[in-house]
Motif scaffolding. Structure first.
Motif, short mmCIF file in Angstrom:
data_model
loop_
_atom_site.label_atom_id
_atom_site.label_comp_id
_atom_site.label_asym_id
_atom_site.label_seq_id
_atom_site.Cartn_x
_atom_site.Cartn_y
_atom_site.Cartn_z
N UNK A 37 0.80 -1.22 0.00
CA UNK A 37 0.00 0.00 0.00
C UNK A 37 0.84 1.27 0.00
N UNK A 38 2.15 1.14 -0.07
CA UNK A 38 2.99 2.34 -0.06
C UNK A 38 2.76 3.17 -1.32
N UNK A 39 2.30 2.52 -2.39
CA UNK A 39 2.04 3.25 -3.63
C UNK A 39 0.99 4.32 -3.44
N UNK A 40 -0.12 3.96 -2.81
CA UNK A 40 -1.18 4.94 -2.55
C UNK A 40 -0.69 6.07 -1.66
N UNK A 41 0.11 5.72 -0.67
CA UNK A 41 0.61 6.73 0.27
C UNK A 41 1.48 7.77 -0.44
N UNK A 64 6.39 17.45 -6.83
CA UNK A 64 5.79 16.19 -6.40
C UNK A 64 6.85 15.14 -6.12
N UNK A 65 7.89 15.13 -6.94
CA UNK A 65 9.00 14.20 -6.73
C UNK A 65 9.73 14.47 -5.43
N UNK A 66 9.95 15.75 -5.14
CA UNK A 66 10.60 16.13 -3.89
C UNK A 66 9.76 15.71 -2.68
N UNK A 71 8.72 12.01 1.83
CA UNK A 71 7.79 11.07 2.45
C UNK A 71 8.42 9.68 2.59
N UNK A 72 9.25 9.30 1.60
CA UNK A 72 9.91 7.99 1.68
C UNK A 72 10.87 7.93 2.86
N UNK A 181 9.56 5.95 -4.55
CA UNK A 181 9.01 7.31 -4.62
C UNK A 181 9.18 7.89 -6.02
N UNK A 182 10.32 7.67 -6.63
CA UNK A 182 10.58 8.18 -7.97
C UNK A 182 9.61 7.57 -8.98
N UNK A 183 9.45 6.24 -8.91
CA UNK A 183 8.58 5.55 -9.85
C UNK A 183 7.13 6.00 -9.70
#
Length: 269
Positions: A37-41, A64-66, A71-72, A181-183
Motif C-alpha cells: 500500500x505504499x504506492x497509494x501513500x 511532487x517528486x521532492x 515522504x519515503x 518514490x521516484x517511480x
C-alpha cells in the motif's frame, strides 16, 4: 487508426512502456516487504507536491517528486520507530499527504482542474520533458536493481539474516524506498494517483501465480505489466476510453484469467 500516427499517442506509448518496466520491478520488492500500500501513500503525498508546484508556478512533477522523496524518508524513519506496527508509518504519511493536498487545493482553487488530471492520469498530455524524466527514472531503477539484485532479495526476504551477514540494511531500505518514490511520482501522470499502486502490485500478483522462482516472477511481472499497458493504451486510443482505467482493467482481467485457469487445473488434477 490515424491515432497511432499522432505524436501525443506515440509519446503515451513510450511513457507507458517505460513505467510498465519500472513499476513491477519495484512492486516485487514492495510485496516482499509487506508494503503493497505504499504506492497509494506516496501518490497522495506527490499530489500535495504537485498542487504546491502549481501554486508557486514551478514544474509540478519536480515538486511532487521532492515531496515523495521526503515522504519515503519519513516512512523509513517511522518503520524503525514502530517496528512491531510497520504499517502504521504508511497510514500516518498518507493522512498527512491527503490533509496537505486538501489544504493546498483551498489555497489555489484556480488550478484545481489541472491537479485533478493527476488524480486520474493524463498520459496523452506527456511532453518531451515528461518522457525524459520517466526515462531517467526507469534507467536508474534498472541500473540499481541489476547491480544489487541479490542484496535486495536477501534483505527483503529475511532482513535480520541480511543484517547479521553484514549488509547495510538501513541504506538498502532507504534506496529502495527512494526508488519507489521516484517511480510512483512519474507514474502519476500516466495512470493517476488513484490507480498508481495497481501498476506496482497487480502484475506482481499475476506473476506470483505462474512464477517458478523469484527471478522468474520478476520477469513475468514485467511481461504482464507491459502487456496490459500496450493493450490498455491501444484499446483507449481506438475506442476513446480513459487510458489509465483501461490499463488497470487489463491487468485485473489477466489476474482473473490466471486465477481461473489455475483453479480449473487444480480441480481437474
Amino acid at each position: 487508426m490515424d491515432i497511432f500516427l499522432e505524436p501525443f499517442f506515440q509519446r503515451a506509448i513510450i511513457g507507458g512502456i517505460l513505467i510498465g518496466l519500472a513499476a513491477p520491478l519495484m512492486g516485487t520488492f514492495l510485496v516482499l516487504r509487506r508494503l503493497s500500500m505504499i504506492g497509494d501513500t506516496l501518490a497522495h503525498v506527490s499530489i500535495a507536491g504537485i498542487a504546491l508546484g502549481f501554486l508557486i508556478n514551478v514544474y509540478p512533477l519536480a515538486i511532487g517528486l521532492l515531496f515523495a522523496l521526503l515522504a519515503s524518508f519519513a516512512i523509513e524513519l517511522l518503520r524503525k520507530t514502530y517496528k512491531t506496527y510497520a504499517e502504521l508509518s504508511i497510514a500516518i504519511i498518507m493522512s498527512g499527504g491527503i490533509a496537505l493536498a486538501t489544504l493546498l487545493f483551498t489555497l489555489g482553487r484556480d488550478f484545481s482542474t489541472n491537479v485533478n488530471s493527476y488524480f486520474f492520469g493524463s498520459i496523452y498530455t506527456l511532453d518531451n520533458t515528461d518522457i525524459a524524466v520517466v526515462g531517467v527514472v526507469c534507467a536508474l531503477v534498472i541500473a540499481v536493481i541489476a547491480a544489487h539484485f541479490k542484496e535486495f532479495f536477501l534483505i527483503f526476504f529475511d532482513e535480520e539474516a541480511a543484517g547479521v551477514s553484514g549488509l547495510p540494511v538501513r541504506a538498502y531500505n532507504i534506496v529502495i524506498t527512494m526508488l519507489t518514490a521516484l517511480v510512483i511520482c512519474v507514474a502519476i501522470k500516466i495512470v493517476g494517483a488513484l490507480l498508481v499502486s495497481s501498476l506496482l502490485t497487480i502484475p506482481v500478483a499475476c506473476s506470483l501465480v505462474v512464477g517458478r522462482s523469484f527471478r522468474h516472477s520478476v520477469v513475468m511481472a514485467i511481461v504482464f505489466s507491459e502487456t496490459a499497458v500496450i493493450l490498455g493504451l491501444v484499446s483507449a486510443g481506438v475506442w476513446d476510453l480513459a487510458p489509465g482505467a483501461t490499463v488497470v482493467l487489463a491487468l485485473i482481467t489477466m489476474l482473473i484469467v490466471i486465477l481461473t485457469v489455475k483453479f480449473s487445473l487444480r480441480r481437474s488434477g
